[in-house]
Design a protein around this motif. Sequence first.
Motif, PDB file in Angstrom:
ATOM      1  N   ARG A  86      -4.160   4.838  -0.678  1.00  0.00           N
ATOM      2  CA  ARG A  86      -3.867   4.559   0.722  1.00  0.00           C
ATOM      3  C   ARG A  86      -5.151   4.266   1.489  1.00  0.00           C
ATOM      4  O   ARG A  86      -6.189   4.870   1.249  1.00  0.00           O
TER       5      ARG A  86
ATOM      6  N   ALA B 146      -6.440  -1.580   0.714  1.00  0.00           N
ATOM      7  CA  ALA B 146      -5.497  -2.688   0.604  1.00  0.00           C
ATOM      8  C   ALA B 146      -6.208  -4.032   0.740  1.00  0.00           C
ATOM      9  O   ALA B 146      -5.958  -4.965  -0.034  1.00  0.00           O
TER      10      ALA B 146
ATOM     11  N   GLU C  28      -1.424  -1.608  -4.444  1.00  0.00           N
ATOM     12  CA  GLU C  28      -2.612  -0.767  -4.315  1.00  0.00           C
ATOM     13  C   GLU C  28      -2.152   0.648  -3.994  1.00  0.00           C
ATOM     14  O   GLU C  28      -1.668   0.928  -2.893  1.00  0.00           O
TER      15      GLU C  28
ATOM     16  N   ASN D 178       0.825  -1.213   0.000  1.00  0.00           N
ATOM     17  CA  ASN D 178       0.000   0.000   0.000  1.00  0.00           C
ATOM     18  C   ASN D 178       0.862   1.267   0.000  1.00  0.00           C
ATOM     19  O   ASN D 178       0.501   2.267   0.614  1.00  0.00           O
TER      20      ASN D 178
END
Length: 235
Positions: A66, A71, A63, A43
């Motif tokens: 944030r 995630a 991913e 992430n």
Amino acid sequence: MTTSPTSSSTDVDVVLPCLNEAQALPWVLGRIPAGWRALVVDNGSTDGSADIARALGATVVREARRGFGAACHAGLTAASADIVCFCDCDASLDPGLLVPFVREVADGRADLVLGRRRPQERGAWPAHARAGNLALARMLRRRTGLRLHDLGPLRAARREPLLSLSLDDRRSGYPLQMVVRAADAGWRVTEHDVAYLPRTGRSKVTGTWRGTWQAVRDMSRVLNEPPRARGAEGD
């Protein structure tokens, strides 16, 4: 990844949301049961977590957005196994403890199995984090009738039903939204004690009072969602 004494041949993916967990990854990935696939969702790590995870045999999913929920959901959508588990990537929980969770889901005795964290050492679960969790558990009981004690991250369920819940929270409310929508859909939700260890590094969510209560606010919004009608999953 090493072979776990609690291995299982069941088709399982384990989603591990990860933000700068380089120190914890060897311990966590070394405890993934044999035959299961670890999906480490990077992430935005800046400490080489993704490279370490890949070197240890995990599948790395990136991913960019944030958020804990972002995630987790990226891992869920990337998963292909029938049963998907979730576990924090900070060495506070042993993913090997998921074996009986998976067995319970696979045998049809539960639709969603959650771990109730039991601290094993002083300081493993700070007072402010426990207080926030207790408040949320009480609100969850009022909202759904589920008599749960914890909203911890260790959990297991079947992938397709999880996707049908149409989870859309991408922050700290994601784990709670999963439980709320599962309850609205009439899922059988069970809870089992699991050992909770001091995490490696500082928590991004519950490391401070401010972070904890921001998470509580995120989750309070989820609890204020109107109940979804049975059969509305996937709408």
